[in-house]
Design an enzyme around this catalytic site. Sequence first.
Site, PDB file in Angstrom:
ATOM      1  N   HIS A   1       4.271  -0.666  -3.790  1.00 14.49           N
ATOM      2  CA  HIS A   1       5.016   0.461  -3.714  1.00 14.49           C
ATOM      3  C   HIS A   1       5.224   0.982  -2.226  1.00 14.49           C
ATOM      4  O   HIS A   1       4.021   0.773  -1.625  1.00 14.49           O
ATOM      5  CB  HIS A   1       4.528   1.765  -4.701  1.00 14.49           C
ATOM      6  CG  HIS A   1       5.114   2.854  -4.589  1.00 14.49           C
ATOM      7  ND1 HIS A   1       5.192   3.744  -3.794  1.00 14.49           N
ATOM      8  CD2 HIS A   1       5.994   3.487  -5.571  1.00 14.49           C
ATOM      9  CE1 HIS A   1       6.014   4.878  -3.795  1.00 14.49           C
ATOM     10  NE2 HIS A   1       6.444   4.692  -5.227  1.00 14.49           N
ATOM     11  N   PRO A   2       6.237   1.541  -1.943  1.00 10.86           N
ATOM     12  CA  PRO A   2       6.420   1.685  -0.531  1.00 10.86           C
ATOM     13  C   PRO A   2       5.418   2.714   0.368  1.00 10.86           C
ATOM     14  O   PRO A   2       5.288   2.452   1.402  1.00 10.86           O
ATOM     15  CB  PRO A   2       7.742   2.341  -0.558  1.00 10.86           C
ATOM     16  CG  PRO A   2       8.598   1.922  -1.462  1.00 10.86           C
ATOM     17  CD  PRO A   2       7.553   1.507  -2.610  1.00 10.86           C
ATOM     18  N   VAL A   3       4.810   3.538  -0.642  1.00 10.39           N
ATOM     19  CA  VAL A   3       3.716   4.426   0.166  1.00 10.39           C
ATOM     20  C   VAL A   3       2.410   3.583   0.346  1.00 10.39           C
ATOM     21  O   VAL A   3       1.619   3.940   1.135  1.00 10.39           O
ATOM     22  CB  VAL A   3       3.376   5.644  -0.402  1.00 10.39           C
ATOM     23  CG1 VAL A   3       4.642   6.512  -0.277  1.00 10.39           C
ATOM     24  CG2 VAL A   3       2.800   5.351  -1.824  1.00 10.39           C
ATOM     25  N   LYS A   4       2.232   2.366  -0.315  1.00 13.95           N
ATOM     26  CA  LYS A   4       0.919   1.569   0.098  1.00 13.95           C
ATOM     27  C   LYS A   4       0.905   1.033   1.136  1.00 13.95           C
ATOM     28  O   LYS A   4       1.965   0.827   1.766  1.00 13.95           O
ATOM     29  CB  LYS A   4       1.173   0.725  -1.535  1.00 13.95           C
ATOM     30  CG  LYS A   4       1.065   1.662  -2.804  1.00 13.95           C
ATOM     31  CD  LYS A   4      -0.060   2.278  -3.018  1.00 13.95           C
ATOM     32  CE  LYS A   4       0.266   3.580  -4.123  1.00 13.95           C
ATOM     33  NZ  LYS A   4       0.030   2.945  -5.435  1.00 13.95           N
ATOM     34  N   ILE A   5       0.092   0.070   1.178  1.00 12.56           N
ATOM     35  CA  ILE A   5      -0.278  -0.637   2.497  1.00 12.56           C
ATOM     36  C   ILE A   5       0.863  -1.604   2.998  1.00 12.56           C
ATOM     37  O   ILE A   5       1.479  -1.596   4.239  1.00 12.56           O
ATOM     38  CB  ILE A   5      -1.538  -1.397   2.487  1.00 12.56           C
ATOM     39  CG1 ILE A   5      -2.780  -0.450   1.994  1.00 12.56           C
ATOM     40  CG2 ILE A   5      -2.013  -2.211   3.917  1.00 12.56           C
ATOM     41  CD1 ILE A   5      -3.284   0.470   3.143  1.00 12.56           C
TER      42      ILE A   5
END
Length: 381
Positions: free
Chosen positions: A185-189
Amino acid sequence: MIPYGRQHIDAEDIAAVVDVLRSDWLTQGPAILRFEAAVAASCGARHAVAVCNATAALHLACLALEVGPGDIVWTSPNTFVATANCARYCGAEIDFVDIDPNTLNMSVEQLAIKFNRAKTQGRLPKVLIPVHFAGQPCDMAAIFELAGQYGCRIIEDASHAIGARCHGTAIGSCAYSDITVFSFHPVKIITTGEGGMALTNDDRLAQKISLLRSHGITRDPALMEGKSEGPWYYQQIALGYNYRMTDLQAALGTSQLQRLPAFIARRTALAQRYRERLAHQPITLPVQLHGYDSAWHLFVVRVASKRRRQVFDGMRAAGIGVNVHYIPVHLQPDYSRLGFAPGDFPKAEHYYREAITLPLHYNLAEEEQDFVVSTLKNLLQ
Ligand SMILES: *Cc1c(COP(=O)(O)O)cnc(C)c1O
């Protein structure tokens, strides 16, 4: 607004996706195989199976371990709801192990007590899902040892933790678990827009997960009942899903993975900067344990609960996108209906009332971080 997390997309990422757009394959194809091989190699796992998101990976991981009605699954209450929901998709019962207030991960001490009690009650879990909260690795060696004593299998929810290491071993190696799950997901690393992956060292589990990701359909005559009827022939040999990732996403993922070391280095440096600049404030900073190298997905500070709301609102009013991770899963209405109630997991509940997630991502400029620090200090005065 300075967001708490954000993706970093560069020209090479864009070129990689455009290349796929010009190719013959858009859905699962050669780019998926390259992405899976690259992630497996970077973690030292035998197999990696890419899917449409980590929630799907958790669901398939449970199914591969044959979680079903009558089974019990345990996880941490300090996680995103998906970690618990996956057990319920399979018809299993979910329960939680309270957190260690120091690491904010599942408490190994509580786990030992709970296993002991569950054994006497004849209610041992089939699968345990520890979560590497904020990218901070759980003590997997201890968890593995305990779970082994009770015949319990392990899925690591490493949605926050690609790039993290414990005593030098990469999270995702599955050295102490059956399956490890990543989220992109875009907020992940690293990101693929939406995306997830299940890693394992077990050939059978990998085969099951890849079968279930695509309708339970196989074209491999070795897996079929009876004979193949020709080159067009396929068989559905299990009830599967369409949980595939696209080649567009996989190309983005492979490109992002090349910058994983840079992403982790930057997050680690920014976390260190926060620690230095917030050292003497009336807040609790994240732990740093010797031998545990966090991926620093989140930088969570704890503020006295009676002041949390005022600090949170003050930060948001200043244009700082602080957040709270996590509302304990068992307090969600859909979990209250299962019989969970406030007070069931007091450490997670106490932590939740104090938590504030500060911005931390690859793009965060030092001037922005200094503004976050000075705003927080003013609010704490
Ligand atoms: C993000 C996240 C998930 C779900 O990931 P998706 O890829 O959005 O399905 C699961 N568990 C944890 C701990 C997460 O942070």
